[in-house]
Design a protein around this motif. Structure first.
Motif, short mmCIF file in Angstrom:
data_model
loop_
_atom_site.label_atom_id
_atom_site.label_comp_id
_atom_site.label_asym_id
_atom_site.label_seq_id
_atom_site.Cartn_x
_atom_site.Cartn_y
_atom_site.Cartn_z
N HIS A 289 0.86 -1.11 -0.06
CA HIS A 289 0.00 0.06 0.00
C HIS A 289 0.82 1.37 -0.01
O HIS A 289 0.29 2.25 -0.88
CB HIS A 289 -0.92 0.02 1.26
N ILE A 290 1.86 1.10 0.74
CA ILE A 290 2.79 2.47 0.81
C ILE A 290 3.74 2.51 -0.31
O ILE A 290 3.56 3.77 -0.83
CB ILE A 290 3.73 2.33 2.01
N MET A 291 4.08 1.52 -1.04
CA MET A 291 4.75 1.59 -2.37
C MET A 291 3.99 2.08 -3.33
O MET A 291 4.18 3.02 -4.17
CB MET A 291 5.28 0.45 -2.70
N ALA A 292 2.68 1.76 -3.19
CA ALA A 292 1.78 2.13 -4.50
C ALA A 292 1.33 3.71 -4.03
O ALA A 292 1.09 4.41 -5.30
CB ALA A 292 0.27 1.34 -4.26
N LEU A 293 1.41 4.12 -3.04
CA LEU A 293 1.04 5.54 -2.88
C LEU A 293 2.21 6.33 -3.34
O LEU A 293 1.98 7.33 -3.80
CB LEU A 293 0.76 5.70 -1.40
N GLU A 294 3.40 5.73 -2.87
CA GLU A 294 4.59 6.64 -3.28
C GLU A 294 4.94 6.81 -4.73
O GLU A 294 5.14 7.79 -5.47
CB GLU A 294 5.82 5.80 -2.83
N GLU A 295 4.26 5.65 -5.35
CA GLU A 295 4.71 5.62 -7.04
C GLU A 295 3.47 6.57 -7.35
O GLU A 295 3.69 7.25 -8.48
CB GLU A 295 4.26 4.17 -7.40
N GLU A 296 2.42 6.60 -6.82
CA GLU A 296 1.42 7.50 -7.52
C GLU A 296 1.54 8.88 -7.18
O GLU A 296 1.42 9.73 -7.99
CB GLU A 296 -0.21 7.11 -6.51
N LEU A 297 2.26 9.20 -6.10
CA LEU A 297 2.59 10.53 -5.71
C LEU A 297 3.93 10.97 -6.33
O LEU A 297 4.09 12.21 -6.30
CB LEU A 297 2.46 10.84 -4.17
N GLY A 298 4.56 10.17 -6.63
CA GLY A 298 6.01 10.27 -7.00
C GLY A 298 6.74 10.99 -5.95
O GLY A 298 7.80 11.75 -6.42
N ALA A 299 6.40 10.45 -4.82
CA ALA A 299 7.40 11.10 -3.84
C ALA A 299 7.77 9.83 -2.75
O ALA A 299 6.73 9.12 -2.47
CB ALA A 299 6.71 12.26 -2.99
N GLN A 300 8.67 9.98 -1.85
CA GLN A 300 9.13 8.89 -0.80
C GLN A 300 8.33 9.49 0.29
O GLN A 300 8.64 10.70 0.87
CB GLN A 300 10.44 8.68 -0.66
N LEU A 301 7.58 8.68 0.87
CA LEU A 301 6.83 9.20 2.05
C LEU A 301 7.30 8.52 3.42
O LEU A 301 7.32 9.40 4.49
CB LEU A 301 5.45 8.13 2.19
N PHE A 302 8.46 7.48 3.52
CA PHE A 302 9.11 7.26 4.73
C PHE A 302 10.52 7.02 4.48
O PHE A 302 10.80 6.46 3.20
CB PHE A 302 8.37 5.85 5.23
N ASP A 303 11.52 7.36 5.33
CA ASP A 303 12.68 6.69 5.31
C ASP A 303 12.66 5.54 6.29
O ASP A 303 12.51 5.65 7.38
CB ASP A 303 13.62 7.82 6.06
#
Length: 296
Positions: free
Chosen positions: A35-49
């Motif tokens: 879910h997190i990876m899909a969000l990051e791909e959709e937004l084009g930004a990394q959400l967590f380090d």
């Protein structure tokens, strides 16, 4: 943007852990990660380090989380309003209470409210008056019942109940009283068990002392505590005198654990207030709870 992905993101953000987020949502860790990876791909930004076993949000993650709070809140409001159309009042209601309201006022009020609206889920949170007011101001509580009026212009504040404060002393001082011309001097010579500065009880006590010509700073404080119960236990143990709500002191006075010191020159009365944020949407459960508080 998939709401399930946002829920997974918000849970990881709150818990700082993919595995704990999975446990909370009853999903596997790989599903949470997907879910997190899909969000990051959709937004084009990394959400967590991802720093080994440590998970920290990025600036983009902080920004998305702020929007998630609004999104989830709007969804809850929509659900509550739709249910209200069918004359159902439901949803989560977070109520804050300072010490005396949380112990002696809110339980009865909530019991009557839930008898009429059983689909509401109430979360009762405690703190002193200043902490509860700050919670309501920040949106962490929908309403609060406190022992001093709110000063912030964003908050609506209404008196719901009058209370009397009394001066209590250890049982050994059963015959003591503060009468005569030198009562102020004798008051300042007593050892005092004091509530914390944010307490509504302390605010009301200090206002009463000032009105009677006594500077609260002249009191001989021997102990600082953070609840009325702690005050009463300390007084019963002989540590000093203190001012508490008569509601809180009733059982201790009736059992003889503490004694009442007469203070004819010191009038200590206050009100309890219900506060809520005047500029935020008032969903049905909150509206009906505020209405119920009018008959406390």
């Amino acid at each position: 943007m998939d709401i399930r992905r946002l829920q997974a993101f918000a849970k990881v953000y709150d818990l700082r852990s993919f595995s704990r987020a999975g446990d909370e949502l009853m999903l596997s860790q790989p599903t949470i990660s997907a879910h997190i990876m899909a969000l990051e791909e959709e937004l084009g930004a990394q959400l967590f380090d991802r720093l080994g076993r440590t998970v920290l949000p990025t600036q983009a993650g902080d920004l998305l989380h702020r929007y998630c709070i609004t999104i989830f809140s709007q969804l809850d409001m929509a659900k509550a309003d739709i249910l209200a159309l069918s004359q159902r009042v439901s949803g989560d209601l977070v109520i804050g209470g300072s010490t005396i309201p949380a112990q002696y006022i809110i339980p009865g009020l909530v019991a009557r409210f839930l008898k009429q609206y059983p689909e509401v889920r109430v979360d009762l949170r405690g703190g002193d008056t200043s902490e509860i007011t700050a919670m309501v101001l920040a949106g962490d509580a929908h309403a609060g019942i406190v022992g001093a009026p709110a000063r912030q212009p964003e908050l609506a504040c209404r008196s719901i109940l009058e209370d009397q404060l009394v001066l209590v002393a250890p049982r050994a001082q059963a015959h003591a009283g503060l009468t005569g011309e030198d009562w102020r001097q004798r008051l300042t010579e007593l050892p005092w068990v004091m509530r914390e500065a944010g307490s509504g009880t302390r605010q009301a006590m200090e206002e009463a002392l000032l009105a009677a010509g006594v500077d609260p700073r002249d009191l001989r404080q021997v102990l600082l505590v953070h609840s009325s119960l702690a005050v009463l236990e300390c007084v019963a143990a002989g540590l000093g005198v203190s001012v508490v709500s008569r509601m809180a002191a009733r059982g201790y006075l009736e059992s003889g654990a503490v004694t009442l010191m007469e203070t004819p020159e010191l009038v200590m009365q206050r009100h309890f207030y219900i506060v809520h944020h005047a500029r935020r949407y008032m969903f049905p459960a909150l509206r009906f709870f505020l209405a119920a508080s009018e008959v406390v």
